[in-house]
Motif scaffolding. Structure first.
Motif, PDB file in Angstrom:
ATOM      1  N   ARG A 129       0.836  -1.195   0.000  1.00  0.00           N
ATOM      2  CA  ARG A 129       0.000   0.000   0.000  1.00  0.00           C
ATOM      3  C   ARG A 129       0.877   1.254   0.000  1.00  0.00           C
ATOM      4  NH1 ARG A 129      -3.658  -2.015   3.475  1.00  0.00           N
ATOM      5  NH2 ARG A 129      -2.605  -1.173   5.282  1.00  0.00           N
ATOM      6  N   THR A 138       2.585  11.233 -10.357  1.00  0.00           N
ATOM      7  CA  THR A 138       1.243  11.214 -10.928  1.00  0.00           C
ATOM      8  C   THR A 138       0.302  10.385 -10.065  1.00  0.00           C
ATOM      9  OG1 THR A 138       2.147  11.540 -13.145  1.00  0.00           O
ATOM     10  CG2 THR A 138      -0.077  10.620 -12.999  1.00  0.00           C
ATOM     11  N   ALA A 141      -0.492  12.394  -6.979  1.00  0.00           N
ATOM     12  CA  ALA A 141      -1.299  13.586  -7.245  1.00  0.00           C
ATOM     13  C   ALA A 141      -2.682  13.251  -7.789  1.00  0.00           C
ATOM     14  CB  ALA A 141      -0.564  14.490  -8.244  1.00  0.00           C
ATOM     15  N   ARG A 142      -2.787  12.188  -8.608  1.00  0.00           N
ATOM     16  CA  ARG A 142      -4.024  12.002  -9.348  1.00  0.00           C
ATOM     17  C   ARG A 142      -4.710  10.649  -9.184  1.00  0.00           C
ATOM     18  NH1 ARG A 142      -6.107  16.788  -9.972  1.00  0.00           N
ATOM     19  NH2 ARG A 142      -4.914  18.228 -11.276  1.00  0.00           N
ATOM     20  N   PRO A 145      -5.848  10.220  -4.724  1.00  0.00           N
ATOM     21  CA  PRO A 145      -7.027  10.993  -4.311  1.00  0.00           C
ATOM     22  C   PRO A 145      -8.362  10.431  -4.812  1.00  0.00           C
ATOM     23  CG  PRO A 145      -5.281  12.474  -5.041  1.00  0.00           C
ATOM     24  CD  PRO A 145      -4.836  11.086  -5.396  1.00  0.00           C
ATOM     25  N   ILE A 146      -8.366   9.675  -5.920  1.00  0.00           N
ATOM     26  CA  ILE A 146      -9.644   9.122  -6.378  1.00  0.00           C
ATOM     27  C   ILE A 146      -9.854   7.685  -5.876  1.00  0.00           C
ATOM     28  CG2 ILE A 146      -9.797  10.610  -8.407  1.00  0.00           C
ATOM     29  CD1 ILE A 146      -8.942   8.214 -10.132  1.00  0.00           C
ATOM     30  N   GLY A 147      -8.925   7.189  -5.040  1.00  0.00           N
ATOM     31  CA  GLY A 147      -9.105   5.853  -4.466  1.00  0.00           C
ATOM     32  C   GLY A 147      -8.603   4.737  -5.357  1.00  0.00           C
ATOM     33  N   ALA A 148      -7.837   5.083  -6.407  1.00  0.00           N
ATOM     34  CA  ALA A 148      -7.276   4.053  -7.295  1.00  0.00           C
ATOM     35  C   ALA A 148      -5.854   3.728  -6.841  1.00  0.00           C
ATOM     36  CB  ALA A 148      -7.300   4.529  -8.741  1.00  0.00           C
ATOM     37  N   VAL A 149      -5.749   3.073  -5.677  1.00  0.00           N
ATOM     38  CA  VAL A 149      -4.439   2.710  -5.131  1.00  0.00           C
ATOM     39  C   VAL A 149      -4.122   1.289  -5.575  1.00  0.00           C
ATOM     40  CG1 VAL A 149      -3.086   2.401  -3.043  1.00  0.00           C
ATOM     41  CG2 VAL A 149      -4.818   4.198  -3.149  1.00  0.00           C
ATOM     42  N   ALA A 153      -7.306  -1.143 -10.661  1.00  0.00           N
ATOM     43  CA  ALA A 153      -8.249  -0.369 -11.475  1.00  0.00           C
ATOM     44  C   ALA A 153      -7.794  -0.358 -12.931  1.00  0.00           C
ATOM     45  CB  ALA A 153      -8.364   1.061 -10.942  1.00  0.00           C
ATOM     46  N   VAL A 207     -12.586  -8.876  -7.275  1.00  0.00           N
ATOM     47  CA  VAL A 207     -11.747  -7.827  -6.710  1.00  0.00           C
ATOM     48  C   VAL A 207     -12.153  -6.478  -7.305  1.00  0.00           C
ATOM     49  CG1 VAL A 207      -9.371  -6.988  -6.521  1.00  0.00           C
ATOM     50  CG2 VAL A 207      -9.850  -9.429  -6.332  1.00  0.00           C
ATOM     51  N   THR A 208     -12.456  -6.507  -8.589  1.00  0.00           N
ATOM     52  CA  THR A 208     -13.083  -5.358  -9.248  1.00  0.00           C
ATOM     53  C   THR A 208     -14.262  -5.924 -10.039  1.00  0.00           C
ATOM     54  OG1 THR A 208     -11.959  -5.489 -11.385  1.00  0.00           O
ATOM     55  CG2 THR A 208     -10.765  -4.387  -9.608  1.00  0.00           C
ATOM     56  N   TYR A 376       0.206   6.084 -15.520  1.00  0.00           N
ATOM     57  CA  TYR A 376      -1.091   6.653 -15.168  1.00  0.00           C
ATOM     58  C   TYR A 376      -2.189   5.634 -15.500  1.00  0.00           C
ATOM     59  CZ  TYR A 376      -5.016  10.035 -15.165  1.00  0.00           C
ATOM     60  OH  TYR A 376      -6.193  10.695 -14.927  1.00  0.00           O
ATOM     61  N   ARG A 377      -2.317   5.310 -16.786  1.00  0.00           N
ATOM     62  CA  ARG A 377      -3.401   4.415 -17.194  1.00  0.00           C
ATOM     63  C   ARG A 377      -2.932   2.989 -17.451  1.00  0.00           C
ATOM     64  NH1 ARG A 377      -4.988   6.384 -22.201  1.00  0.00           N
ATOM     65  NH2 ARG A 377      -6.431   4.654 -22.219  1.00  0.00           N
TER      66      ARG A 377
ATOM     67  N   THR B  47     -15.218   1.142 -14.284  1.00  0.00           N
ATOM     68  CA  THR B  47     -14.908  -0.085 -13.547  1.00  0.00           C
ATOM     69  C   THR B  47     -15.106   0.169 -12.060  1.00  0.00           C
ATOM     70  OG1 THR B  47     -13.435  -1.999 -13.740  1.00  0.00           O
ATOM     71  CG2 THR B  47     -12.426   0.040 -12.968  1.00  0.00           C
ATOM     72  N   GLN B  48     -15.452  -0.892 -11.351  1.00  0.00           N
ATOM     73  CA  GLN B  48     -15.677  -0.764  -9.906  1.00  0.00           C
ATOM     74  C   GLN B  48     -14.586  -1.498  -9.153  1.00  0.00           C
ATOM     75  OE1 GLN B  48     -19.469  -1.601  -8.023  1.00  0.00           O
ATOM     76  NE2 GLN B  48     -20.445  -1.491 -10.037  1.00  0.00           N
ATOM     77  N   ILE B  49     -13.930  -0.815  -8.226  1.00  0.00           N
ATOM     78  CA  ILE B  49     -12.980  -1.482  -7.331  1.00  0.00           C
ATOM     79  C   ILE B  49     -13.776  -1.935  -6.122  1.00  0.00           C
ATOM     80  CG2 ILE B  49     -10.802  -1.287  -6.091  1.00  0.00           C
ATOM     81  CD1 ILE B  49     -10.179   1.181  -7.772  1.00  0.00           C
ATOM     82  N   LEU B  50     -13.878  -3.258  -5.969  1.00  0.00           N
ATOM     83  CA  LEU B  50     -14.742  -3.792  -4.916  1.00  0.00           C
ATOM     84  C   LEU B  50     -13.961  -4.059  -3.639  1.00  0.00           C
ATOM     85  CD1 LEU B  50     -16.638  -6.206  -7.285  1.00  0.00           C
ATOM     86  CD2 LEU B  50     -17.488  -4.049  -6.362  1.00  0.00           C
ATOM     87  N   ARG B  51     -12.698  -4.465  -3.799  1.00  0.00           N
ATOM     88  CA  ARG B  51     -11.849  -4.723  -2.631  1.00  0.00           C
ATOM     89  C   ARG B  51     -10.665  -3.790  -2.727  1.00  0.00           C
ATOM     90  NH1 ARG B  51     -12.274 -10.736  -1.061  1.00  0.00           N
ATOM     91  NH2 ARG B  51     -10.031 -10.779  -1.035  1.00  0.00           N
ATOM     92  N   PRO B  53      -7.416  -1.731  -1.865  1.00  0.00           N
ATOM     93  CA  PRO B  53      -6.286  -2.010  -0.982  1.00  0.00           C
ATOM     94  C   PRO B  53      -6.139  -0.973   0.127  1.00  0.00           C
ATOM     95  CG  PRO B  53      -5.511  -1.161  -3.082  1.00  0.00           C
ATOM     96  CD  PRO B  53      -6.995  -1.286  -3.177  1.00  0.00           C
ATOM     97  N   VAL B  61     -15.418   1.611  -5.105  1.00  0.00           N
ATOM     98  CA  VAL B  61     -14.979   2.854  -5.714  1.00  0.00           C
ATOM     99  C   VAL B  61     -15.241   2.721  -7.218  1.00  0.00           C
ATOM    100  CG1 VAL B  61     -12.983   4.322  -6.213  1.00  0.00           C
ATOM    101  CG2 VAL B  61     -13.208   3.233  -3.971  1.00  0.00           C
ATOM    102  N   ARG B  77     -13.194   9.737 -10.589  1.00  0.00           N
ATOM    103  CA  ARG B  77     -14.069   8.976  -9.705  1.00  0.00           C
ATOM    104  C   ARG B  77     -15.517   9.403  -9.923  1.00  0.00           C
ATOM    105  NH1 ARG B  77     -13.067   7.772  -3.344  1.00  0.00           N
ATOM    106  NH2 ARG B  77     -15.055   6.748  -2.953  1.00  0.00           N
ATOM    107  N   GLY B  95      -7.202  17.602  -5.502  1.00  0.00           N
ATOM    108  CA  GLY B  95      -6.449  16.623  -6.287  1.00  0.00           C
ATOM    109  C   GLY B  95      -7.289  15.480  -6.812  1.00  0.00           C
ATOM    110  N   ALA B  96      -8.445  15.267  -6.213  1.00  0.00           N
ATOM    111  CA  ALA B  96      -9.317  14.179  -6.663  1.00  0.00           C
ATOM    112  C   ALA B  96     -10.138  14.649  -7.862  1.00  0.00           C
ATOM    113  CB  ALA B  96     -10.229  13.732  -5.531  1.00  0.00           C
TER     114      ALA B  96
END
Lengths: 391, 107
Positions: A129, A138, A141-142, A145-149, A153, A207-208, A376-377, B47-51, B53, B61, B77, B95-96
């Motif tokens: 994590r 990137t 910064a980007r 913040p949107i939860g794409a860790v 994704a 998972v997604t 990024y993508r 796409t949906q992140i269901l689990r 990290p 998300v 998002r 930033g989001a």
């Protein structure tokens, strides 16, 4: 596979002897590492085991290459000192194959004689994590913040796009995992060893909205290492290095992400280095997600478009080649950046006849790939290296 | 929640639009980049992140790929259900990049 270079076998580019891989080593992969285990300790264990496997003493090693995310704050020089290595060549990069290629050049130009390339991480969920949250500016910064860790994704989008484009169902991706499961049962570091049915694959937790549990690599603590030497000093069992190709940021992140760059690399290998898919025995394809395995098979010429339906129904075929004979990252686990050397160690063990229960008969030629570094993508780095067993 | 509109970069020399933030123009290599509003875009995929990290993130998300009319592809998002093909505006909350709730007209 000496190709069209016109050089004599065993000779490098400027008259120096060619570099070969003399030995490899892999630590145990631990899903739940001991609290005391450190990345440095894992790297030292793998490096010293590979040096011993090569028949060398540490004081004979004069080059060090490192692939690691979590060695920090130490750098390769700190690792060298703490491991007792005195060097005249050193470099690091998260992509193990690029380090190996540079180590090869160092030997072939006379800058080094015996090089150990080591990669690994003491990876667990909290470090993962932390690492993925600070992967690059990137991401910080980007994406955070949107939860794409973490990369799920991005690979969810890639898998969906791939599935739609080829009209596939989930079983096509399940076939990759099913095949590698069967292989992992024969490997000492196989983590998922039980046979997997396509039904079990489909029923695994999502998972997604696109990826199932077994599409994602388990995180492990571990390390891999290889030792490169001059061909004239390494002995007959050494693995010869063939053509190498790589692309970095080949499309500026402006494409659909499903063009990995291996078509270009494959063309270089075929035209300049005599690469023949039909004469390849071992295909160590970087496998952080099944979609990347399938896309590589297609771009490298192992899976023609018209074979997709048969593939999805019948399972794994890549000509005569066996894909990821150890079970790959998907079934052994990914030790961070050490994952970029997992497939190389897998192939070297096969070509040297050291693969134990999973040994393939008459494994002579291998292709090893790396892919990754999400900007990024999608990933921005792709590399491939041809190998051939010694005489 | 409604935040300021997302800003992207525009190259002062060749007019290329860039996102995420670059150090130089990827088309003409100029260092002179100015911030401009991202403007409207269209959702290409969701796409949906269901689990997730991250324990800090609750529940699924939803991430969308948005192609801006100005060119760049943006990951954003979604705060409500959104379908591919939907025209959207993007906002930037600390930033989001979020799909603005003002969005939603079909194209």
């Amino acid at each position: 596979m000496s190709g069209s270079s016109g050089r004599r076998r065993g000779e490098g580019e400027r008259g120096h002897p060619a570099a070969v891989i003399a030995a490899s080593a892999q630590t145990d992969y631990e899903r739940r590492p001991e609290p005391g285990a450190s990345t440095g300790r894992l790297l030292a264990e793998a490096a010293l085991a590979a040096i011993a496997q090569a028949g060398l003493e540490p004081h004979e090693v004069d080059g060090l290459g490192v692939s690691s995310f979590t060695l920090t704050p130490d750098r390769p020089i700190d690792f060298a000192w703490r491991t007792g290595l005195r060097l005249r060549w050193m470099m690091e990069d998260p992509l193990g194959l690029t380090v190996v290629q540079q180590a090869r050049r160092a030997i072939e130009t006379g800058d080094a004689r015996n090089v150990v390339v080591v990669g690994g991480d003491r990876m667990d969920s909290s470090r993962f994590r932390e690492m993925t949250s600070r992967y690059n500016r990137t991401t910080e910064a980007r994406l955070v913040p949107i939860g794409a860790v973490g990369p799920n994704a991005q690979f969810s989008f890639l898998t969906a796009e791939h599935r739609r484009r080829h009209g596939l169902g989930p079983e096509a991706y399940g076939q990759v995992v099913k095949h590698q499961r069967a292989r992992a049962a024969l490997h000492r570091n196989g983590l998922y060893r039980e046979p997997l049915t396509l039904q079990e694959y489909r029923d695994a937790p999502l998972v997604t909205s696109e990826l199932r549990l077994f599409d994602c690599v388990p995180l492990v603590a571990g390390a891999n290492a290889v030792v490169l030497r001059r061909a004239d000093e390494a002995g007959d069992g050494a693995v010869r290095l063939g053509g190498y190709g790589a692309v970095f940021n080949h499309d500026d992140q402006q494409g659909d992400g499903l063009h990995l760059g291996f078509d270009r690399i494959g063309r270089i290998l075929r035209e300049e280095h005599g690469f023949e898919p039909e004469r390849t025995d071992v295909l160590s394809l970087y496998d952080d997600y099944p979609v990347i395995v399938l896309q590589q098979l297609q771009e490298l010429g192992f899976l023609p478009e018209e074979d997709w339906p048969r593939f999805a129904a019948e399972g794994y075929r890549a000509g005569s080649a066996v894909v990821n004979p150890s079970g790959g990252l998907l079934c052994c686990g990914q030790a961070g950046a050490g994952g970029t050397l997992h497939g190389l160690v897998d192939a070297v063990e096969q070509l040297q006849g050291r693969a134990g229960d999973g040994q393939l008969p008459a494994a002579r030629r291998a292709l090893v790939t790396n892919y990754g570094m999400i900007l990024y993508r999608y990933g921005a780095c792709a590399a491939a290296l041809m190998l051939e067993a010694g005489p | 929640m409604s935040g300021p509109g997302l800003m992207i970069q525009r190259c002062l020399r060749c007019g290329e639009h860039l996102f995420p933030e670059r150090l130089a123009c990827s088309r003409c290599a100029s260092l002179e980049l100015e911030p401009v509003p991202a403007g409207p875009g269209t959702v290409e995929d969701v796409t949906q992140i269901l689990r997730a990290p991250s324990a800090a993130t609750e529940g699924p998300v939803v991430i969308a790929v948005v192609r801006l009319e100005k060119g760049p592809m943006v990951l954003a998002r979604a705060q409500a259900e959104v379908l591919p093909g939907t025209g959207v505006e993007l906002e930037d909350v600390a930033g989001a990049v979020l799909i603005s709730p003002r969005s939603g007209r079909s194209r």
